[in-house]
Design an enzyme around this catalytic site. Structure first.
Site, PDB file in Angstrom:
ATOM      1  N   GLY A 164       0.865  -1.346   0.076  1.00  0.00           N
ATOM      2  CA  GLY A 164       0.004  -0.129  -0.014  1.00  0.00           C
ATOM      3  C   GLY A 164       0.856   1.338  -0.037  1.00  0.00           C
ATOM      4  N   GLY A 165       2.028   1.191  -0.256  1.00  0.00           N
ATOM      5  CA  GLY A 165       3.007   2.407  -0.530  1.00  0.00           C
ATOM      6  C   GLY A 165       3.506   2.819   0.893  1.00  0.00           C
ATOM      7  CD  GLU A 200      12.016  -2.621  -6.596  1.00  0.00           C
ATOM      8  OE1 GLU A 200      11.961  -3.918  -6.364  1.00  0.00           O
ATOM      9  OE2 GLU A 200      10.801  -2.175  -6.900  1.00  0.00           O
ATOM     10  CG  HIS A 235       1.552   2.889  -3.914  1.00  0.00           C
ATOM     11  ND1 HIS A 235       2.602   2.794  -4.833  1.00  0.00           N
ATOM     12  CD2 HIS A 235       2.031   4.116  -3.076  1.00  0.00           C
ATOM     13  CE1 HIS A 235       3.430   3.799  -4.816  1.00  0.00           C
ATOM     14  NE2 HIS A 235       3.171   4.407  -3.517  1.00  0.00           N
ATOM     15  NE  ARG A 291      -4.241 -10.519  -1.033  1.00  0.00           N
ATOM     16  CZ  ARG A 291      -4.449  -9.667  -2.136  1.00  0.00           C
ATOM     17  NH1 ARG A 291      -5.508  -9.712  -3.104  1.00  0.00           N
ATOM     18  NH2 ARG A 291      -3.851  -8.603  -2.333  1.00  0.00           N
ATOM     19  CB  VAL A 294      -9.923  -6.516  -5.410  1.00  0.00           C
ATOM     20  CG1 VAL A 294     -11.273  -5.955  -5.718  1.00  0.00           C
ATOM     21  CG2 VAL A 294      -9.534  -6.734  -3.882  1.00  0.00           C
TER      22      VAL A 294
END
Length: 449
Positions: A164-165, A200, A235, A291, A294
């Site tokens: 989530g950033g 990165e 994000h 998983r 959404v």
């Protein structure tokens, strides 16, 4: 096959799992907080058990209460949906220790891919292309500068356990690396209890492309094509489509085979998503979600395969229902995530739904647990509906989506429907010309008027 599945989730995904189970003749058990006593999944399930007060910590994240509910209901299996405990390796292990089937990957694979440093090592070992960066965790600024000098600025400092950033910082030069790395570590520690970070290469205008994958315990492994999830705010994905308007059929086939082979090498069980940044014709692995996603309905639309049904089959020890050469991709699908939020400020808008009318017609699907009179609680994620539209091609899909958004009626709370309506008319979206940074710029211009 299972006789009864407990659904360890809420809202539209709990309803989605319930429907797939009932299609297979399997009974369902809904668990719920006191705030969700009147929720649609609770009303429709064969059994319902309250597992705690409104706080997710005391209910949907309360492992002992969920296990107790499964034992009381004598459930054969637990489906975690997405979010909450769906990628919690400890929970998955506890489920299996209680002789209940976990409808998901093995706890070891969840653990392996949940740590982003370990996930990158694993990805390299199974043949996935990586963003240039550190081999693992970076301990201090000196080590970070050495890595950054090797791969070139700008670089991205990322939390190993993040999402989530949070715990993520863009570093433009060596002078700012020390302070930004310290900020990232502090954020990661506060959010995830782990200040491990890695570095990165920072890509300037990439797209977010993810491949849906599946494996079974008999050695079967397939991919079901890609989804373009580049339209993101902070994000968080806002709209997804399949296939990506940026890829050619050749690129799709070649990268699809890379991820399929990787899943086979991993001996992975169940549904998963390999996520990549894509820029200048190259893919770079960023993470694997262990998983259901959404946005899984857009993949279902272009393949005709029920992914939740496939999850249940695989968890029951059955082989995948299709082989790779049997999968056919057709048409185009787009999903709009509709949130109970102010479309201008994104402030949450919980409350009572007064009027509710879902759109219909050719190619239109709505995944939602809303109904007129339902009170959206303030305690959980603001996602209240997913509008999924399918067409023979992208333009037909876009026009059907415009029509469906016009038909969709939700009153009593504010929603992001007007935002999606404006987005679909933007020339860049119409052309399919956008990156993961495009939506933030578009929203900033919209706010300025």
């Amino acid at each position: 096959m299972f006789k009864k599945i407990l659904i360890a989730n809420r809202g539209e995904i709990a309803l989605r799992v319930h429907r797939a189970a009932h299609d297979m003749g399997i009974k369902t058990v809904a668990v719920h907080s006191t705030a969700d006593a009147d929720a649609m999944h609770v009303r429709l399930a064969d059994e319902a058990i309250c597992i705690g007060p409104p706080s997710a910590t005391d209910s949907y994240l309360n492992i002992p209460n969920i296990i107790s509910a499964a034992e009381v209901a004598q459930a054969d299996a637990i489906h975690p949906g997405y979010g909450f405990l769906s990628e919690n390796a400890r929970f998955a292990g506890i489920v299996e220790e209680h002789n209940i089937v976990w409808i998901g990957p093995s706890p070891d694979h969840i653990r392996q891919m949940g740590d982003k440093v370990e996930a990158k090592r694993t990805a390299a070992a199974i043949g996935l292309p990586l963003v240039p960066g550190s081999d693992g965790a970076v301990a201090d600024a000196a080590e970070g500068i050495a890595v950054a000098n090797k791969i070139g600025y700008p670089v991205l400092v990322k939390a190993a356990s993040g999402g989530g950033g949070r715990g993520m910082k863009v570093v433009p030069d060596a002078a700012s690396l020390g302070s930004l790395m310290a900020q990232a570590k502090a954020e990661a520690k506060a959010a995830f209890g782990d200040d491990t970070v890695y570095i990165e290469k920072y890509l300037s205008e990439p797209r977010h492309i993810e491949f849906q994958v599946f494996g079974d315990e008999l050695g079967g492994a397939i991919h079901l094509g890609e989804r373009d999830c580049s339209l993101q705010r902070r994000h968080q994905k806002m709209l997804e489509e399949a296939p990506s308007p940026a890829l050619t059929p050749t690129q799709r086939a070649e990268m699809g085979e890379v991820v399929r082979a990787a899943v086979a090498k991993l001996k992975y069980r169940g549904a998963g998503t390999m996520e990549f940044l894509y820029e200048d014709g190259k893919f770079y692995f960023i993470e694997m979600n262990t998983r259901l996603q959404v946005e899984h309905p857009v993949t279902e639309a272009i393949t005709g395969i029920d992914l939740v049904r496939e999850q249940i089959r695989v968890a029951a020890g059955m082989p995948l229902s299709v082989t790779q050469d049997q999968i056919r991709f057709a048409g185009h699908a787009i999903e709009c995530r509709i949130n109970a939020e102010d479309p201008a400020t994104f402030a949450p808008s919980p409350g009572r739904v007064i009027d509710y009318h879902a759109p219909g017609g050719p190619g239109v699907r709505v995944d939602s647990a809303l109904y007129a009179g339902y009170r959206i609680p303030p305690h959980y994620d603001s996602l209240i509906a997913k509008l999924i539209v399918f067409g023979d091609d992208r333009e037909q899909c876009r026009m059907r989506l415009k029509r469906a958004l016009e038909e969709y009626v939700i009153t009593g709370v504010k929603t992001t429907i007007p935002l999606h309506q404006a987005l679909l008319d933007d020339p860049d979206f119409i052309a399919g010309d956008y990156s993961i940074k495009w939506l933030e710029r578009w929203l900033a211009k919209r706010a300025e008027g």
